[in-house]
Design a protein around this motif. Structure first.
Motif, PDB file in Angstrom:
ATOM      1  N   VAL A   1       9.216   5.849  -5.552  1.00  0.00           N
ATOM      2  CA  VAL A   1       9.978   4.791  -4.881  1.00  0.00           C
ATOM      3  C   VAL A   1       9.104   4.087  -3.845  1.00  0.00           C
ATOM      4  N   ALA A   2       8.343   4.882  -3.091  1.00  0.00           N
ATOM      5  CA  ALA A   2       7.448   4.287  -2.093  1.00  0.00           C
ATOM      6  C   ALA A   2       6.414   3.388  -2.756  1.00  0.00           C
ATOM      7  N   GLY A   3       5.904   3.808  -3.918  1.00  0.00           N
ATOM      8  CA  GLY A   3       4.958   2.978  -4.641  1.00  0.00           C
ATOM      9  C   GLY A   3       5.583   1.691  -5.127  1.00  0.00           C
ATOM     10  N   ALA A   4       6.817   1.775  -5.619  1.00  0.00           N
ATOM     11  CA  ALA A   4       7.511   0.589  -6.114  1.00  0.00           C
ATOM     12  C   ALA A   4       7.787  -0.417  -5.004  1.00  0.00           C
ATOM     13  N   LEU A   5       8.000   0.089  -3.783  1.00  0.00           N
ATOM     14  CA  LEU A   5       8.325  -0.786  -2.652  1.00  0.00           C
ATOM     15  C   LEU A   5       7.107  -1.112  -1.789  1.00  0.00           C
ATOM     16  N   ALA A   6       5.939  -0.584  -2.157  1.00  0.00           N
ATOM     17  CA  ALA A   6       4.759  -0.709  -1.296  1.00  0.00           C
ATOM     18  C   ALA A   6       4.451  -2.160  -0.954  1.00  0.00           C
ATOM     19  N   PRO A   7       4.404  -2.500   0.347  1.00  0.00           N
ATOM     20  CA  PRO A   7       4.098  -3.875   0.741  1.00  0.00           C
ATOM     21  C   PRO A   7       2.607  -4.170   0.771  1.00  0.00           C
ATOM     22  N   SER A   8       1.780  -3.111   0.711  1.00  0.00           N
ATOM     23  CA  SER A   8       0.337  -3.309   0.822  1.00  0.00           C
ATOM     24  C   SER A   8      -0.393  -2.276  -0.022  1.00  0.00           C
ATOM     25  N   TYR A   9      -1.664  -2.540  -0.243  1.00  0.00           N
ATOM     26  CA  TYR A   9      -2.499  -1.622  -1.014  1.00  0.00           C
ATOM     27  C   TYR A   9      -2.591  -0.261  -0.328  1.00  0.00           C
ATOM     28  N   GLY A  10      -2.707  -0.251   1.009  1.00  0.00           N
ATOM     29  CA  GLY A  10      -2.815   1.005   1.738  1.00  0.00           C
ATOM     30  C   GLY A  10      -1.610   1.895   1.553  1.00  0.00           C
ATOM     31  N   VAL A  11      -0.412   1.305   1.596  1.00  0.00           N
ATOM     32  CA  VAL A  11       0.816   2.083   1.396  1.00  0.00           C
ATOM     33  C   VAL A  11       0.870   2.623  -0.029  1.00  0.00           C
ATOM     34  N   LEU A  12       0.491   1.791  -1.007  1.00  0.00           N
ATOM     35  CA  LEU A  12       0.479   2.238  -2.394  1.00  0.00           C
ATOM     36  C   LEU A  12      -0.515   3.383  -2.578  1.00  0.00           C
ATOM     37  N   PHE A  13      -1.667   3.277  -1.944  1.00  0.00           N
ATOM     38  CA  PHE A  13      -2.688   4.327  -2.019  1.00  0.00           C
ATOM     39  C   PHE A  13      -2.133   5.641  -1.460  1.00  0.00           C
ATOM     40  N   ALA A  14      -1.485   5.561  -0.295  1.00  0.00           N
ATOM     41  CA  ALA A  14      -0.925   6.766   0.328  1.00  0.00           C
ATOM     42  C   ALA A  14       0.173   7.374  -0.535  1.00  0.00           C
TER      43      ALA A  14
END
Length: 413
Positions: free
Chosen positions: A83-96
């Motif tokens: 879910v966090a990946g689907a909503l990620a606003p930035s590359y850093g959040v998606l990476f985490a």
């Protein structure tokens, strides 16, 4: 076979789909996040890094925890990671989010295998594990192409939402169908188990696994842009080619699994060599669409043909460490899954083009062949020494290249 074993297989399907689906989603992710494709490829390495760290760490940390509760917690964290990946606003959040998901994935693998074995009789353990691991094969056949299809038609985030839904279904299955499994009465002696890392064969086996996985993933991680930008295929072909790779993986696993017990090093050397040749062929012929499609399928066959032997070899040499053997195998595979995409990104950034990932993968595979040969030579020497010690005769101290000297090669496989 208890239905709960199939529930674990469903969970592994979700885990495997999340791990590998980015190979078909890199172009849209790179465009949406405003990063280069090589940098987007580091998301694959991020997941692998989480698996490398999480496998041994969580294998040890969850030893005394209730198994079902641990599975529930891990699949829940994994689902939230999607879910966090689907909503990620930035590359850093998606990476985490990828790292967090990978940690949960590694833990679920470690605990889920123990639960699958505990729920069935001794003579059904192999079948139970095959069903659980089968979820990973199906992920390659269905989940990864489906993720690419969703990414093409509904955006890459839809693939993450789909995996989150699959994780929720698996969570319900674990809660309702997986029985309570008692924790072990006696904690394994980890201080003794870590002694396996003094064995050269353990490190050689880790190196072979990491190199074999890294060689394949160096090219496979960037297969989507290679197919579209080099082979000239439409985006709609990417899910189909990924599905063919997955079908090849199923075939390779089935064939390799049948003969690896009797010819472990033969499978390793033949399979890794075949993958090397196929990667060279892909580098030379990638501009021809038919050749690229066929070679992708054959690469799936060759690389998964070696998978049972790679697993078996590490378990053979690390068998004295039941807690760490599986975690070491998982970590070794994911070392390759980390390094391969990174090296592929390096050669792309150096402006060598997408075909350079196949050349780099072939070079890594060549290193795997050399390492396997060193391991085989050491294995023959050790086996021959044991035979001499056991028989008091020097008649079987040869190199293992012909006649009776073949037997030492198979003494632990």
């Amino acid at each position: 076979m208890p239905l709960s074993v199939y529930v674990l297989g469903l969970a592994v399907f979700a885990l495997g789909t999340s791990e590998f689906m980015l190979s078909g989603l890199l172009p849209p992710i790179a465009e949406d996040m405003d990063v280069s494709i090589p940098r987007a490829g580091l998301l694959i390495s991020a997941f692998a890094i989480g698996m490398v760290v999480g496998a041994p760490l969580l294998a040890v940390a969850t030893l005394r925890l209730p198994r079902r509760t641990t599975l529930v917690a891990l699949i829940t964290v994994f689902g939230f990671g999607q879910v966090a990946g689907a909503l990620a606003p930035s590359y850093g959040v998606l990476f985490a989010s990828r790292i967090v998901s990978a940690l949960a994935c590694a833990g679920f693998w470690a605990v889920g295998a123990a639960v699958a074995v505990a729920m069935v009789p001794v003579n059904a353990r192999a079948r139970a594990l095959a069903i659980m691991i089968g979820g990973l094969s199906i992920a390659n056949v269905l989940g990864v192409p489906a993720g690419a299809f969703l990414g093409e038609h509904f955006g890459w985030r839809s693939a993450f939402w789909a995996v989150a839904v699959a994780s929720a279904i698996a969570l319900v299955g674990v809660v309702t169908l997986v029985p309570a499994i008692p924790v072990p009465d006696e904690r394994p002696r980890l201080a003794q188990e870590v002694r396996i890392y003094r064995d050269r064969q353990v490190w050689l086996s880790i190196a072979v696994v990491a190199l074999a996985a890294g060689g394949v993933f160096c090219a496979f991680s960037y297969l989507a842009p290679l197919l579209t930008d080099v082979a000239g295929l439409d985006d709609g072909w990417v899910p189909t080619v990924l599905a063919l790779f997955g079908i090849g993986a199923l075939i390779g696993t089935a064939v390799g699994g049948r003969i690896a017990d009797a010819h472990l090093f033969g499978v390793l050397l033949s399979g890794i060599t075949a993958s090397t040749v196929l990667l060279v062929g892909l580098a030379l012929l990638a501009e021809y669409a038919v050749a690229a499609i066929l070679l992708s399928f054959l690469l799936g066959v060759s690389c998964f043909y070696t998978a049972p032997a790679l697993n078996a070899r590490l378990f053979n040499v690390a068998g004295a460490a039941p807690t760490l053997a599986g975690a070491t195998t998982t970590a070794a595979f994911n070392l390759g899954n980390t390094g391969g995409p990174w090296i592929g990104g390096v050669v792309i950034d150096a402006d060598f083009g997408y075909t350079s990932t196949a050349w780099a993968g072939a070079a890594i595979m060549a290193a795997a062949i050399a390492t396997t040969a060193v391991s085989l030579r050491l294995h023959r020497r050790t086996s021959a020494s044991r035979l001499v010690a056991g028989t008091g005769s020097g008649t079987e101290t040869g190199t293992g290249t012909s006649g009776s000297t073949v037997n030492p090669v198979r003494t632990d496989v």
